[in-house]
Write an enzyme that holds these catalytic residues in place. Sequence first.
Site, PDB file in Angstrom:
ATOM      1  N   CYS A 186     -63.872  97.335 -42.522  1.00 37.96           N
ATOM      2  CA  CYS A 186     -65.099  96.596 -42.336  1.00 37.96           C
ATOM      3  C   CYS A 186     -66.050  96.859 -43.421  1.00 37.96           C
ATOM      4  O   CYS A 186     -65.680  96.798 -44.710  1.00 37.96           O
ATOM      5  CB  CYS A 186     -65.885  97.139 -41.012  1.00 37.96           C
ATOM      6  SG  CYS A 186     -65.883  98.881 -40.811  1.00 37.96           S
ATOM      7  N   ARG A 187     -67.325  97.421 -43.213  1.00 38.00           N
ATOM      8  CA  ARG A 187     -68.279  97.514 -44.520  1.00 38.00           C
ATOM      9  C   ARG A 187     -67.917  98.493 -45.411  1.00 38.00           C
ATOM     10  O   ARG A 187     -68.259  98.642 -46.352  1.00 38.00           O
ATOM     11  CB  ARG A 187     -69.591  97.440 -43.861  1.00 38.00           C
ATOM     12  CG  ARG A 187     -70.302  96.120 -43.368  1.00 38.00           C
ATOM     13  CD  ARG A 187     -71.451  96.128 -42.635  1.00 38.00           C
ATOM     14  NE  ARG A 187     -71.844  94.779 -41.906  1.00 38.00           N
ATOM     15  CZ  ARG A 187     -72.608  94.834 -40.885  1.00 38.00           C
ATOM     16  NH1 ARG A 187     -73.121  95.751 -40.484  1.00 38.00           N
ATOM     17  NH2 ARG A 187     -72.597  93.837 -40.134  1.00 38.00           N
TER      18      ARG A 187
END
Length: 234
Positions: A186-187
């Site tokens: 993800c981030r």
Amino acid sequence: MTKISTQHMDIRKFKTTLYQELSQVTKALSNAHRLEILDLLAQGSFPVAYIAEQINLPVANASQHLQVLKKSGLVNTQREGKYMFYELAGEHVFETWCALRKLGFAQNEEISKLLNDYRNRRNRLKTISSTELSEKMDRQEIYLIDVRPREEYENGHIEDAVSYPQKELSERIKELPEDREIVAYCRGPLCLMADEAVKYLQKHGFKAARLGGGYADWVASDQPAENSGAGNSQ
């Protein structure tokens, strides 16, 4: 930023003014919402409505935080049609965020404790490094999924990653291969979307792990990525 005039200014006053200007940047970083905004903008450029939705704030509040970041020189804006998009002012801003994140982990044991406790409660979710991921990708041992919202995937993603937004995972789980390990990202280290995806996949019998870093960290280390949209800040 304040314009500094050096005329008729003694050395002591001049130095104090310099430190005061620097403090404006550190003040901008001294807010949890603004740090989360920087983490989000490391994924690319986005309008205020998207930013507000992702950090769970009213648009007006998100806009105020963005103005503080802009005034401090950490964020730039660009207009696309009728919308104003916000982006990091440059790679140096992401590097500063990474350094601050690293300092926080090193000096504040509570940060690591909170994350470790969270992951231990989820049956010790497996985490792999960028180096491990590269090696596994070269040997075609894994199936890489990007569990960020689709808007972020379209701004840019790790090469060969397939978009599986976390919220869609339950609907699309039958599309995933059962003969390979699934790696979700993800981030970044403070983002929990990959953790939730891995927990869900393990519960349904898949061999799964999360990437220790995130998309922006991967790009910053000059690993192969695909940019299918404008505004990626890295």
